[in-house]
Design a protein around this motif. Structure first.
Motif, PDB file in Angstrom:
ATOM      1  N   LEU A  44      -3.129  -2.099 -13.202  1.00  0.00           N
ATOM      2  CA  LEU A  44      -3.989  -2.178 -14.380  1.00  0.00           C
ATOM      3  C   LEU A  44      -5.447  -2.387 -13.978  1.00  0.00           C
ATOM      4  CD1 LEU A  44      -4.112  -2.381 -17.527  1.00  0.00           C
ATOM      5  CD2 LEU A  44      -3.946  -4.839 -17.192  1.00  0.00           C
ATOM      6  N   LEU A  45      -5.683  -3.255 -13.022  1.00  0.00           N
ATOM      7  CA  LEU A  45      -7.040  -3.486 -12.533  1.00  0.00           C
ATOM      8  C   LEU A  45      -7.605  -2.238 -11.885  1.00  0.00           C
ATOM      9  CD1 LEU A  45      -9.290  -5.595 -12.070  1.00  0.00           C
ATOM     10  CD2 LEU A  45      -8.213  -6.066  -9.886  1.00  0.00           C
ATOM     11  N   LEU A  46      -6.790  -1.511 -11.148  1.00  0.00           N
ATOM     12  CA  LEU A  46      -7.239  -0.276 -10.517  1.00  0.00           C
ATOM     13  C   LEU A  46      -7.628   0.764 -11.559  1.00  0.00           C
ATOM     14  CD1 LEU A  46      -7.587   1.343  -7.867  1.00  0.00           C
ATOM     15  CD2 LEU A  46      -5.232   2.098  -8.189  1.00  0.00           C
ATOM     16  N   VAL A  47      -6.818   0.905 -12.590  1.00  0.00           N
ATOM     17  CA  VAL A  47      -7.109   1.895 -13.635  1.00  0.00           C
ATOM     18  C   VAL A  47      -8.358   1.503 -14.412  1.00  0.00           C
ATOM     19  CG1 VAL A  47      -6.257   2.834 -15.821  1.00  0.00           C
ATOM     20  CG2 VAL A  47      -4.763   2.722 -13.847  1.00  0.00           C
ATOM     21  N   LEU A  48      -8.465   0.244 -14.805  1.00  0.00           N
ATOM     22  CA  LEU A  48      -9.625  -0.188 -15.584  1.00  0.00           C
ATOM     23  C   LEU A  48     -10.896  -0.224 -14.744  1.00  0.00           C
ATOM     24  CD1 LEU A  48      -8.126  -3.051 -17.768  1.00  0.00           C
ATOM     25  CD2 LEU A  48      -8.676  -0.719 -18.445  1.00  0.00           C
ATOM     26  N   GLY A  49     -10.786  -0.593 -13.491  1.00  0.00           N
ATOM     27  CA  GLY A  49     -11.961  -0.693 -12.640  1.00  0.00           C
ATOM     28  C   GLY A  49     -12.489   0.633 -12.155  1.00  0.00           C
TER      29      GLY A  49
END
Length: 66
Positions: A44-49
């Motif tokens: 999730l952090l990878l996608v949002l970031g």
């Protein structure tokens, strides 16, 4: 003092650092449920970031109207 603090905060707030911390924590944990949760949060952090459209919209909301 302020310069040192600003450089330290700049490093600590990088999403890549948090991503690496989550991935290392997932490798070191023994419980499968916690490992799955850490990996999902890292994804999730990878996608949002890395999503420029979401980052631009967030910055537009943050700016004051002129």
């Amino acid at each position: 003092m302020f310069f040192l603090l600003s450089k330290l905060l700049d490093f600590v707030l990088l999403p890549v650092l948090w991503l690496l911390v989550l991935l290392v924590a997932a490798l070191l944990t023994n419980r499968p449920a916690r490992r799955r949760n850490l990996l999902l949060f890292a994804l999730l952090l990878l996608v949002l970031g890395s999503n420029n459209a979401l980052l631009n919209e967030t910055l537009l909301v943050w700016e004051l109207p002129q």
